[in-house]
Design a protein around this motif. Sequence first.
Motif, short mmCIF file in Angstrom:
data_model
loop_
_atom_site.label_atom_id
_atom_site.label_comp_id
_atom_site.label_asym_id
_atom_site.label_seq_id
_atom_site.Cartn_x
_atom_site.Cartn_y
_atom_site.Cartn_z
N TYR A 137 -11.60 8.84 -21.75
CA TYR A 137 -12.54 7.80 -21.36
C TYR A 137 -11.76 6.56 -20.95
O TYR A 137 -10.92 6.06 -21.69
N LEU A 138 -12.03 6.05 -19.76
CA LEU A 138 -11.38 4.86 -19.25
C LEU A 138 -12.04 3.63 -19.85
O LEU A 138 -13.26 3.43 -19.72
N LEU A 139 -11.28 2.81 -20.54
CA LEU A 139 -11.78 1.58 -21.13
C LEU A 139 -11.24 0.40 -20.33
O LEU A 139 -10.03 0.19 -20.27
N THR A 140 -12.13 -0.33 -19.70
CA THR A 140 -11.72 -1.51 -18.94
C THR A 140 -11.77 -2.74 -19.85
O THR A 140 -12.30 -2.69 -20.97
N ASP A 141 -11.25 -3.85 -19.34
CA ASP A 141 -11.27 -5.09 -20.12
C ASP A 141 -12.70 -5.51 -20.44
O ASP A 141 -12.97 -6.12 -21.49
N ASP A 200 -15.08 -3.61 -21.23
CA ASP A 200 -15.61 -2.78 -22.31
C ASP A 200 -15.09 -3.20 -23.67
O ASP A 200 -15.61 -2.74 -24.69
N LEU A 201 -14.07 -4.03 -23.70
CA LEU A 201 -13.41 -4.36 -24.95
C LEU A 201 -13.56 -5.84 -25.29
O LEU A 201 -13.50 -6.69 -24.40
N ASN A 202 -13.74 -6.12 -26.55
CA ASN A 202 -13.71 -7.50 -27.04
C ASN A 202 -12.27 -7.75 -27.49
O ASN A 202 -11.90 -7.53 -28.63
N MET A 203 -11.46 -8.21 -26.55
CA MET A 203 -10.03 -8.34 -26.80
C MET A 203 -9.71 -9.30 -27.94
O MET A 203 -8.86 -9.00 -28.78
#
Length: 247
Positions: free
Chosen positions: A6-10, A12-15
Amino acid sequence: MQKSIYLLTDADLNMPALERYIASQQHAGTGAPEPFVLIIDEINRANISKVFGELITLLEPDKRTGQPNALKVRLPYSGDLFGVPANLHIIGTMNTADRSIALLDTALRRRFDFRELMPDASLLGTVDGINLATLLATINERVEYLFDREHQIGHAYFINCKTRADVDEVMRHKVIPLLAEYFYEDWAKVASVLGDGYDGGEGDCEGRFIDRRRLKPPKSIGTDDDTAARFRWIVRDTFSYDSLASE
């Protein structure tokens, strides 16, 4: 070998939260590390073996990293050792009216505490003379009597109601359709829950929420006296809460 990637982009993430979580695992102070919470909504609808896999054992409190019986597993793709830290709390929500709760096996039940959250009518106030707490409590008491306690209406339906129009909207488009589903389109029971329970008569009746109209049988079947009475149930354009939830 088939693999799922699964490709996780920025986006999609709470950096920032991820960085804080990673930093919490390197905590060297004397205080407790910052707690983090992972919420799995409607966990009873999930394929538990795919959600947790081998990690199901690591959820136990004494198997977390830094605990007396700490365990780690080797991840199949990266080959890295992985453990569940003690400061990660996992919350799973479920609706007990959904019969798929039976899919929860003993292994999962043993690793979670179960806390029941029933509807709380006391959280509701009065809107345009309609006592929402009384309205909800009365409906739920009748639902429990005619069906069971697991199918009570939640207070969240009414929590944001500010006007009578809001209450009517909730009743018309949420509560009444839900009751119809609960009782498998048995509108006589829906009417009873709403306080429109009719007597043993077989004629037309007007209720506070639902009207009843007797249907005429086709000529090929016979007269009204030859067949059992059948009715059309009509949700009213305007509702009356006078005897159900008024102040």
